[in-house]
Design a protein around this motif. Structure first.
Motif, PDB file in Angstrom:
ATOM      1  N   ASP A  73       0.827  -1.213   0.000  1.00 55.16           N
ATOM      2  CA  ASP A  73       0.000   0.000   0.000  1.00 55.16           C
ATOM      3  C   ASP A  73       0.858   1.259   0.000  1.00 55.16           C
ATOM      4  O   ASP A  73       0.576   2.222  -0.730  1.00 55.16           O
ATOM      5  CB  ASP A  73      -0.914  -0.004   1.235  1.00 55.16           C
ATOM      6  CG  ASP A  73      -2.373  -0.204   0.854  1.00 55.16           C
ATOM      7  OD1 ASP A  73      -2.715  -0.003  -0.338  1.00 55.16           O
ATOM      8  OD2 ASP A  73      -3.162  -0.562   1.732  1.00 55.16           O
ATOM      9  N   HIS A 130      -5.343  -1.045  -0.213  1.00 53.36           N
ATOM     10  CA  HIS A 130      -6.340   0.004  -0.461  1.00 53.36           C
ATOM     11  C   HIS A 130      -5.995   0.956  -1.600  1.00 53.36           C
ATOM     12  O   HIS A 130      -6.857   1.690  -2.057  1.00 53.36           O
ATOM     13  CB  HIS A 130      -6.548   0.818   0.821  1.00 53.36           C
ATOM     14  CG  HIS A 130      -7.107   0.016   1.949  1.00 53.36           C
ATOM     15  ND1 HIS A 130      -8.447   0.017   2.265  1.00 53.36           N
ATOM     16  CD2 HIS A 130      -6.522  -0.857   2.800  1.00 53.36           C
ATOM     17  CE1 HIS A 130      -8.662  -0.811   3.278  1.00 53.36           C
ATOM     18  NE2 HIS A 130      -7.516  -1.358   3.628  1.00 53.36           N
ATOM     19  N   ASN A 131      -4.756   0.962  -2.012  1.00 56.62           N
ATOM     20  CA  ASN A 131      -4.329   2.018  -2.941  1.00 56.62           C
ATOM     21  C   ASN A 131      -4.175   1.538  -4.380  1.00 56.62           C
ATOM     22  O   ASN A 131      -3.378   2.089  -5.145  1.00 56.62           O
ATOM     23  CB  ASN A 131      -3.018   2.628  -2.436  1.00 56.62           C
ATOM     24  CG  ASN A 131      -3.211   3.290  -1.080  1.00 56.62           C
ATOM     25  OD1 ASN A 131      -4.268   3.868  -0.813  1.00 56.62           O
ATOM     26  ND2 ASN A 131      -2.223   3.185  -0.215  1.00 56.62           N
ATOM     27  N   GLY A 149     -12.373  -2.990  -6.125  1.00 54.73           N
ATOM     28  CA  GLY A 149     -12.950  -3.405  -4.846  1.00 54.73           C
ATOM     29  C   GLY A 149     -13.306  -4.883  -4.797  1.00 54.73           C
ATOM     30  O   GLY A 149     -12.509  -5.744  -5.182  1.00 54.73           O
ATOM     31  N   GLN A 181     -14.911   2.607  -6.490  1.00 55.63           N
ATOM     32  CA  GLN A 181     -14.084   3.194  -5.432  1.00 55.63           C
ATOM     33  C   GLN A 181     -14.032   4.724  -5.471  1.00 55.63           C
ATOM     34  O   GLN A 181     -13.633   5.357  -4.503  1.00 55.63           O
ATOM     35  CB  GLN A 181     -12.650   2.651  -5.552  1.00 55.63           C
ATOM     36  CG  GLN A 181     -12.557   1.139  -5.536  1.00 55.63           C
ATOM     37  CD  GLN A 181     -13.099   0.550  -4.246  1.00 55.63           C
ATOM     38  OE1 GLN A 181     -12.616   0.839  -3.168  1.00 55.63           O
ATOM     39  NE2 GLN A 181     -14.164  -0.253  -4.355  1.00 55.63           N
ATOM     40  N   ASP A 204     -12.361   6.197   1.903  1.00 55.79           N
ATOM     41  CA  ASP A 204     -11.322   5.176   2.044  1.00 55.79           C
ATOM     42  C   ASP A 204     -11.658   4.030   1.108  1.00 55.79           C
ATOM     43  O   ASP A 204     -12.730   3.429   1.224  1.00 55.79           O
ATOM     44  CB  ASP A 204     -11.258   4.671   3.491  1.00 55.79           C
ATOM     45  CG  ASP A 204     -10.862   5.786   4.445  1.00 55.79           C
ATOM     46  OD1 ASP A 204      -9.848   6.452   4.168  1.00 55.79           O
ATOM     47  OD2 ASP A 204     -11.573   5.995   5.443  1.00 55.79           O
ATOM     48  N   HIS A 205     -10.752   3.759   0.210  1.00 60.17           N
ATOM     49  CA  HIS A 205     -11.010   2.687  -0.751  1.00 60.17           C
ATOM     50  C   HIS A 205     -11.065   1.335  -0.047  1.00 60.17           C
ATOM     51  O   HIS A 205     -10.363   1.106   0.941  1.00 60.17           O
ATOM     52  CB  HIS A 205      -9.918   2.690  -1.825  1.00 60.17           C
ATOM     53  CG  HIS A 205     -10.057   3.830  -2.789  1.00 60.17           C
ATOM     54  ND1 HIS A 205      -9.405   3.878  -3.990  1.00 60.17           N
ATOM     55  CD2 HIS A 205     -10.806   4.959  -2.733  1.00 60.17           C
ATOM     56  CE1 HIS A 205      -9.725   4.991  -4.622  1.00 60.17           C
ATOM     57  NE2 HIS A 205     -10.566   5.666  -3.872  1.00 60.17           N
ATOM     58  N   GLU A 206     -11.899   0.462  -0.570  1.00 60.32           N
ATOM     59  CA  GLU A 206     -11.996  -0.897  -0.024  1.00 60.32           C
ATOM     60  C   GLU A 206     -10.647  -1.605  -0.138  1.00 60.32           C
ATOM     61  O   GLU A 206      -9.908  -1.393  -1.099  1.00 60.32           O
ATOM     62  CB  GLU A 206     -13.007  -1.715  -0.832  1.00 60.32           C
ATOM     63  CG  GLU A 206     -14.448  -1.330  -0.621  1.00 60.32           C
ATOM     64  CD  GLU A 206     -15.356  -2.192  -1.495  1.00 60.32           C
ATOM     65  OE1 GLU A 206     -16.016  -3.084  -0.958  1.00 60.32           O
ATOM     66  OE2 GLU A 206     -15.386  -1.966  -2.720  1.00 60.32           O
ATOM     67  N   GLY A 207     -10.374  -2.475   0.815  1.00 58.15           N
ATOM     68  CA  GLY A 207      -9.168  -3.284   0.731  1.00 58.15           C
ATOM     69  C   GLY A 207      -9.384  -4.479  -0.190  1.00 58.15           C
ATOM     70  O   GLY A 207     -10.459  -5.073  -0.200  1.00 58.15           O
TER      71      GLY A 207
END
Lengths: 353, 353
Positions: free
Chosen positions: A247, A277-278, B243, B267, B272-275
């Motif tokens: 990440d 997440h990135n 996602g 996303q 906060d983007h999903e993991g």
């Protein structure tokens, strides 16, 4: 050469056994020792060889074989069988051979059991005859074996490196990482590595010639640490770790950057893998993330040896091993790998002959 | 040709304005209308053109320009300025030109303001002169413009497709997805798409010729849905969603599979983007994940048109637009994109001339 062992004799054979499938971090108590006997003879009508194991290799991928069989896994390696010796890369001396390519006294590296003697049927690209013995034989568990070939293929074939680019290597003092960093330096790249102790960081900077290195355990903010080390961004990331490190890397990658995914050791012992997440960074930065496996590249193995053995002999490449003496130290050494206890390539000496 | 507009005259110019930077899902109330006036004349000494905007394009990437400026973002597109007209792809008629490559009456597509008239300075690979007008002009916001070129480059250049491979496309009825699926069918691939309504799924199967399709909103378990659609696994994934969908795909990818990352619309509106948890699949499956951006491929645009225009005229490729009539419908159309309200390529008609 004579192996000093009488053909047909029966000898004891100490083995490292998997008690049961592992979940979470492997522990020493997941392994047992047993002693059987073995007759120094290959099965009649077979094309097997009987080998005496000299060095065994502790490698992160072995974790994937300790768990319960998972039909959804794409891993080509099957789970270890509870009650049987675990299997890994080793360096071995041929004691008896019914295989046309191997003679008594030959040395080979490849998959063997964690035991003193193994009967194996050599398979091309799984077992390799050792030709050059003018180097420490244990090196065939590392720089001259699977990890060396992994570093070579991963860096030169997957990373598409160019002189002057910036390269980040995680788990950089390990068997693969230390070589990737040195290959990158030889190409004229700016190379930074991370590891989990001051001792390892010193090794990276002072022994392996990395331009910079940091102890990831002492960083509050991995993204900031990478920003500090790479003010102009990362062109190439050699991924050994996964999770939070990936990440942080994604936020620091340059456009058209490449990530070679060799392993994700931070995730292997987790029941649920961490979320990354990135990944949307991939889009505008046009990042390529490429997984690879060394066995797709073994046709380049002899070319690799021609390149790397002179580098070792001329001192152009440094190589550090962490040697555990004796098969009885095997489980501790193997388990320690997943806590970063090894400094350099983790080897287990079974016999010095 | 005559544009029917008097050079030098002053006319009203309705504009769609961004009120303030957006966080979360964009809403219609994030946009305002204003009416200014514009003199139908290009600035003296400039090489600008004054254009009358005919069609505007609603594209998912526009979300990245609605947020606050982010210095860490690698996006080449700057944030929209609050109080100013938003900017997007459009099809426009040249009213006045001080640019040597453009004459009064020419048509072009490229970046323009969301307004009736724009003064722009044409930039190669940002603005393209329209040569073939024997197709609906609105198509230059989609199949013949940026989204078409995105599908073409993404599929042929990034996915490395081979006849007989399995291809999965998410957001498959959108401007890009519908074309990727049809390109893949033309190559002899097995193609499955997903979308968010029965109407869209029907379109995929009956209009665009996908072999199968599913409504992701009706699936309890995306991994199982993909397993059902791809019992032998996925060779190529054309990623528009990110996602959870990416996580499910990773578990269903075949060894040596490729994932072309075009977008991750699920996303864009999340703080906060999903993991994504299944990235370790990349390793043993040797998956390649490749982000790409259409502007790296515009040198192939004329080759693309030579290929795709005959396909349209001969009916070999179907194309579906979702047309909103009038600039005042623009914000609703644009906002709807992020809720999947559009069926096919979302276009806004500013003027039919």
């Amino acid at each position: 050469m004579s192996t000093g062992l009488d053909s047909g004799a029966t000898v004891t054979n100490k083995q490292v056994i998997l008690r049961d499938h592992v979940s979470g971090f492997p522990k020493e108590s997941d392994f047992d020792f047993t002693t059987t006997t073995v007759q120094l003879r290959v099965p009649e009508g077979s094309n097997s060889v009987l080998v005496k194991n000299l060095y065994l290799s502790c490698d992160p991928y072995m974790r994937s074989r300790m768990g319960k069989p998972d039909p959804s896994s794409a891993s080509p390696a099957q789970s270890f069988a509870p009650g049987k010796p675990i299997i890994g890369f080793g360096v071995s001396r041929v004691i008896e051979s019914a295989h046309p390519d191997y003679n008594k006294g030959d040395l080979l590296w490849g998959f063997v059991g964690w035991e003193e003697y193994s009967v194996i049927t050599p398979i091309p690209n799984v077992h390799f005859k050792i030709q050059d013995t003018d180097v420490p034989l244990s090196y065939y568990t590392g720089i001259l074996g699977m990890p060396g070939m992994t570093a070579y293929a991963g860096f030169y074939e997957i990373c598409s490196p160019k002189k002057g680019e910036t390269v980040y290597v995680s788990a950089a003092s390990g068997a693969v990482g230390q070589l990737v960093g040195q290959f990158a330096k030889m190409m004229g790249c700016y190379v930074v590595g991370s590891a989990g102790s001051k001792e390892k960081v010193d090794l990276l900077k002072n022994k392996f010639g990395f331009d910079d290195a940091f102890n990831y355990k002492e960083e509050q903010d991995l993204t900031a640490a990478l920003k500090r080390c790479f003010p102009k961004g990362i062109d190439i990331y050699f991924e050994n770790v996964g999770g939070k490190m990936l990440d942080a890397v994604l936020l620091n990658m340059n456009p058209h950057g490449r990530i070679a995914v060799c392993g994700m050791i931070s995730q292997y012992n987790l029941k649920d893998h961490e979320g990354v997440h990135n990944l949307s960074s991939i889009i505008y930065k046009r990042i390529r993330i490429q997984g690879f496996a060394v066995f797709d590249f073994y046709e380049k193995y002899s070319k690799f040896l021609e390149f790397v053995i002179p580098c070792i002999k001329e001192g152009k490449i440094a190589y550090v091993e962490d040697v555990a003496e004796g098969l009885e130290k095997g489980p501790e050494a193997l388990v320690g790998l997943f806590h970063g206890k090894n400094v350099g390539k983790q080897v287990v000496v079974v016999a010095h002959e």
